[in-house]
Design an enzyme around this catalytic site. Sequence first.
Site, PDB file in Angstrom:
ATOM      1  N   GLU A   1       6.199 -10.733   1.786  1.00 57.30           N
ATOM      2  CA  GLU A   1       5.464 -11.311   0.991  1.00 57.30           C
ATOM      3  C   GLU A   1       5.795 -10.585  -0.523  1.00 57.30           C
ATOM      4  O   GLU A   1       5.698 -11.350  -1.260  1.00 57.30           O
ATOM      5  CB  GLU A   1       4.155 -10.812   1.246  1.00 57.30           C
ATOM      6  CG  GLU A   1       3.339 -11.789   2.406  1.00 57.30           C
ATOM      7  CD  GLU A   1       2.111 -11.166   2.536  1.00 57.30           C
ATOM      8  OE1 GLU A   1       1.110 -12.108   2.800  1.00 57.30           O
ATOM      9  OE2 GLU A   1       1.536 -10.216   2.332  1.00 57.30           O
TER      10      GLU A   1
ATOM     11  N   GLY B   1       0.871  -1.218  -0.161  1.00 60.14           N
ATOM     12  CA  GLY B   1       0.018   0.128  -0.119  1.00 60.14           C
ATOM     13  C   GLY B   1       0.721   1.350  -0.047  1.00 60.14           C
ATOM     14  O   GLY B   1       1.996   1.244   0.030  1.00 60.14           O
TER      15      GLY B   1
ATOM     16  N   GLY C   1      -1.440 -12.024   4.360  1.00 58.65           N
ATOM     17  CA  GLY C   1      -0.430 -12.701   5.247  1.00 58.65           C
ATOM     18  C   GLY C   1      -0.003 -11.776   6.537  1.00 58.65           C
ATOM     19  O   GLY C   1       0.868 -12.215   7.092  1.00 58.65           O
TER      20      GLY C   1
END
EC number: 2.8.3.-
Length: 499
Positions: A292, A269, A386
């Site tokens: 991730e 983000g 995650g």
Amino acid sequence: MSERIGHHGLKSKVMTAQDAAQFVSHGDNVGISGFTGAAYPKAMPTAIAEKAKAQHQEGKEFAINLFTGASTAPDCDGVLAEANALAYRMPYQSDPIMRNSINAGGMNYQDIHLSHSALQVEQGFFGQLDVAIVEVTRITEEGHLIPSSGVGNNVEYLDNAQRIIIEVNEWQSLDLEGMADIYRIPRLPNRTAIPINNSGDRIGTPYIDIDVSKVVAVVETNAPDRNSPFKPIDEVSKQIAGHFLDFLEGEVRAGRLAYDRYIMQSGVGNVPNAVMAGLLDSKFENIQAYTEVVQDGMIDLIDAEKMTVASATSFALSPEYAERMNNEAARYRKYLVTRPLQISNHPEVIRRVGLIASNGMIEADIYGNINSTHVAGSRIMNGIGGSGDFTRNAYISTFISPSEAKNGAISAIVPFASHVDHTEHDAMVVITEHGFADLRGLSPRARVPKMISVAAPEYRPLLEEYFARAQKDSAAHTPHDLATALSFHSNFLQNGSMK
């Protein structure tokens, strides 16, 4: 394209996506590649959607159960949802058409910890996996698959599927070969320790070996990943990044962190990307990531020689940075490792490397319970992704968010979280543009002033008023007035504002 398909037998399986769609039937369990808009199949989803529409026009049922790595893109999740081609979806999504269908009851969606998803498929929780559809950058002469811009759950889907469809995407750089590190976790009950001690350790192969006899189709494509651009860094994001860095500096002063020992995990983000931009001008050097996704900010840190290695399962790059990666993959693969999702998000490795996790949230309550997934308790936004894998197992877990949304109509700090994804036992630090609330070592009551201090100023009196009312039962360990605990949310649903 022929040079990208080195295996002689698989060259004979080349066909159009429309022809390959014959191998996907109503009711099939289908596992596809894709993670945060990278490495998802580009042609097959549309072909399956077209097949579904044709079947529906004939009055026939057609819907599949779709398993991915995480979110994909409008030309994957979006077209399938729009065609009513999905009966079930897991483990994470972010497409607006799909989200609306889920919240309207048009399809079933299960939000699953990403580290759990492949194992559950492997163990047959969902029944037999019928088809795996996986994008690659190349097929070797031996029939091995060179992953494209992400790995996700590809290994487990390929291993467990009855039929395999491979998309070979010419847009993906051939120089990605050598970036992936493919390691299979032995099946239960024969699991062994994962031999990763440092973020950059390589323990597997740069390819995925498959049972070539299961391949029923090879589809050639030339299409980019979704690659959504990040918004420009605004003042609120800069303030949040500054408070995050202040927190890290405090850990250095306390002797719990060194300037050359920071190992990071970062959610996806604009705010996490702003945090990484802040690290460029910080005192931190030799930064590592065990996370991730590789985002723009990590590429900037590598280029500035501030980051030495980033381990992830996929890319999540803007169009500009995706083009840079395609042009310079041979250089970046010295710093980047892409792993299967079961490895990138594995609790064992996360706990061992001692990383500091940073994830976004929808809201937090005054005791530090975190809602990452649901608006007003009922409507799914995207999913837990995650964040649970890292939050529960990180050395230090942080959550970052602006303190309010919708021009102040919504407070990110509420009396009682309307949905809880991460409990007070896992969340350690909450950061907004107003500072950071370090909740470590604090009882529930002692956490409340800290949490209120990072709320938007106009909501602080309301939160203090609620806490005072809740404490009328002085014996309560975690004081709540259940009659008004969700009053912020009720006000918003009735009046359009939590105030």
